[in-house]
Write an enzyme that holds these catalytic residues in place. Sequence first.
Site, short mmCIF file in Angstrom:
data_model
loop_
_atom_site.label_atom_id
_atom_site.label_comp_id
_atom_site.label_asym_id
_atom_site.label_seq_id
_atom_site.Cartn_x
_atom_site.Cartn_y
_atom_site.Cartn_z
N ASN A 6 1.12 -1.57 -5.78
CA ASN A 6 0.59 -2.55 -4.63
C ASN A 6 0.77 -4.19 -4.50
O ASN A 6 0.70 -4.70 -5.28
CB ASN A 6 -1.11 -2.08 -4.56
CG ASN A 6 -1.72 -2.85 -3.74
OD1 ASN A 6 -0.98 -3.01 -2.16
ND2 ASN A 6 -2.90 -3.00 -3.27
N TRP A 7 2.40 -4.10 -3.46
CA TRP A 7 2.53 -5.47 -3.63
C TRP A 7 1.48 -6.48 -3.02
O TRP A 7 1.92 -7.52 -2.90
CB TRP A 7 3.97 -5.70 -3.06
CG TRP A 7 4.57 -5.23 -3.78
CD1 TRP A 7 4.96 -4.75 -5.30
CD2 TRP A 7 6.28 -5.12 -3.37
NE1 TRP A 7 5.79 -4.04 -5.77
CE2 TRP A 7 7.00 -4.36 -4.73
CE3 TRP A 7 7.29 -5.46 -2.46
CZ2 TRP A 7 8.21 -4.06 -4.14
CZ3 TRP A 7 8.33 -5.02 -2.01
CH2 TRP A 7 9.12 -4.37 -3.69
N LYS A 8 0.39 -5.85 -2.14
CA LYS A 8 0.07 -6.48 -1.28
C LYS A 8 0.78 -7.41 0.12
O LYS A 8 0.82 -7.43 -0.24
CB LYS A 8 -1.23 -7.32 -2.19
CG LYS A 8 -1.68 -6.59 -3.41
CD LYS A 8 -3.25 -7.04 -3.62
CE LYS A 8 -4.21 -6.17 -5.36
NZ LYS A 8 -4.73 -6.16 -5.52
N HIS A 93 -8.43 0.53 0.74
CA HIS A 93 -8.67 -0.48 -0.49
C HIS A 93 -9.79 -1.38 -0.93
O HIS A 93 -10.05 -1.33 0.59
CB HIS A 93 -7.42 -1.18 -0.53
CG HIS A 93 -6.92 -2.78 -1.87
ND1 HIS A 93 -7.55 -3.00 -2.28
CD2 HIS A 93 -5.93 -1.47 -2.66
CE1 HIS A 93 -7.44 -4.34 -3.34
NE2 HIS A 93 -6.47 -2.92 -3.79
N GLU A 95 -10.45 -3.97 -1.03
CA GLU A 95 -9.76 -5.89 -0.66
C GLU A 95 -10.32 -5.82 1.36
O GLU A 95 -10.93 -6.37 1.74
CB GLU A 95 -8.64 -6.67 -0.48
CG GLU A 95 -8.45 -7.06 -1.71
CD GLU A 95 -6.99 -7.03 -2.40
OE1 GLU A 95 -5.78 -6.47 -2.22
OE2 GLU A 95 -6.92 -6.71 -4.11
N GLU A 165 -10.65 2.26 -8.19
CA GLU A 165 -10.14 1.38 -8.47
C GLU A 165 -11.33 0.39 -9.00
O GLU A 165 -12.16 -0.32 -7.81
CB GLU A 165 -9.42 0.51 -7.32
CG GLU A 165 -8.65 1.19 -6.98
CD GLU A 165 -6.83 -0.16 -7.13
OE1 GLU A 165 -5.84 0.48 -7.29
OE2 GLU A 165 -7.21 -0.09 -5.60
N GLY A 171 -7.51 -7.72 -9.79
CA GLY A 171 -6.79 -8.76 -10.27
C GLY A 171 -7.69 -9.61 -11.55
O GLY A 171 -7.83 -11.21 -11.14
N SER A 210 -5.88 -4.58 -12.73
CA SER A 210 -5.93 -5.13 -13.91
C SER A 210 -4.86 -3.89 -14.91
O SER A 210 -4.32 -4.12 -16.20
CB SER A 210 -6.74 -5.74 -14.92
OG SER A 210 -7.36 -6.65 -13.60
N GLY A 231 -1.22 -3.38 -8.62
CA GLY A 231 -0.94 -4.84 -8.13
C GLY A 231 -0.13 -6.07 -8.88
O GLY A 231 0.56 -5.70 -8.88
N GLY A 232 -0.76 -6.66 -9.73
CA GLY A 232 -0.01 -8.17 -9.75
C GLY A 232 0.82 -7.57 -10.58
O GLY A 232 1.87 -8.15 -10.84
P1 PGA Z 1 -4.25 -5.10 -9.95
O1 PGA Z 1 -4.53 -5.20 -8.51
O2 PGA Z 1 -3.70 -4.53 -10.69
O3 PGA Z 1 -3.78 -6.90 -9.84
O4 PGA Z 1 -5.29 -5.82 -10.29
C1 PGA Z 1 -4.76 -3.42 -8.55
C2 PGA Z 1 -5.08 -2.92 -6.78
O5 PGA Z 1 -5.96 -3.90 -6.44
O6 PGA Z 1 -4.26 -1.74 -5.94
#
Ligand code: PGA
Length: 253
Positions: A6-8, A93, A95, A165, A171, A210, A231-232
Site C-alpha cells: 500500500n503505497w498510500k 483503511h 486512515e 491492521e 506506521g 509495521s 505500507g512503509g
Molecule cells: P505500515 O502501513 O506498514 O507503514 O505500518 C500498513 C498499512 O497502513 O496498510
Amino acid sequence: MLVAGNWKMHTDLRGAVRLAAEVARRTEAPARRVRVAVCPPFVWLDAVRAALRGSRVLLGAQNVHPSDEGAFTGEVAAPMLAALGCRFVIVGHSERRHLLGETDAFVGEKVRQVLRHGLVPILCVGETLEERDRGDAEAVVRRQLDGALRGVTPGAPEGLVVAYEPVWAIGTGRTATPEQAQAMHAVVRADLAARFGEAGRFVELLYGGSVKPDNAARLFAQPDVDGGLIGGASLDAEAFTSIVEAAVQTTEA
Ligand code: PGA
C-alpha cells in the site's frame, strides 16, 4: 498467501514506475503459492500497469466510490479501476475511517460495489490503542466486519481478502506480536466461517501494521496469517521483496 504493498500518498511518477519495475524484476521467479500486488496512488495506476506488464505482480487501488458513475467530484469508480487492470481495491483503511470519517456502512457499500464489478476488496479492520486498552478490540473488529460484510456473498473465497491492521501498529514501527496477530486473525476467521460457511474458512487474512523484513517471517508463520498488507516497507523494492520472500519460505516450510 498474498503480500500487497500500500503505497498510500507516496511516490512521484518516475519513482512509482521505477519501484514497480524493480518489484517486478525482483519477483520474477515463480512462487506458486504467494501472490504479490502493489496499490499505487490512483494517478499512477496506468503507468504502473505498463511497468508491470509481463510480470506476475498484480495491481490494486487504494479506494473506490460506491457508485458506478455520477456527480461525485474527485471520486473514482469501480469500472474505471477495472478498466485500468486492477484486481484488488483496498476498502476501509483505518486512515480513511479515522482521518476522513468513513463509517462501517459506507465501507460496506464499497465492498458490495467492488464485488459487483468482479474486483477483490481488501477489507481493512482494526482497533485503536484506546479500544484495545479498554478491552474492546475484538468487539470493534467484529462490528467492522459486520458493517462491511452484512448481506455480502463473496462467491469464492478468493473473491474477498480481509486485512487486520491494528491502528496502533500502522506506521508506528510498533508491530503486533505474532500472538496478538494470530489471536485476532482467529476471531476474524471464525466470524467469516460463521458468515459464509466453508468459503469463509479460506478467505485470505492479511496482517498489516509495521511489517518489515525482520518481523515478517514470524508473523507469517502464524496459522491464520495468510500474508501482509505492507505500507512503509512497500516503498523500498528490496524490503518489500524480502517480505515476499519470507512468505514464500513460509509456504515451503
Ligand atoms: P505500515 O502501513 O506498514 O507503514 O505500518 C500498513 C498499512 O497502513 O496498510
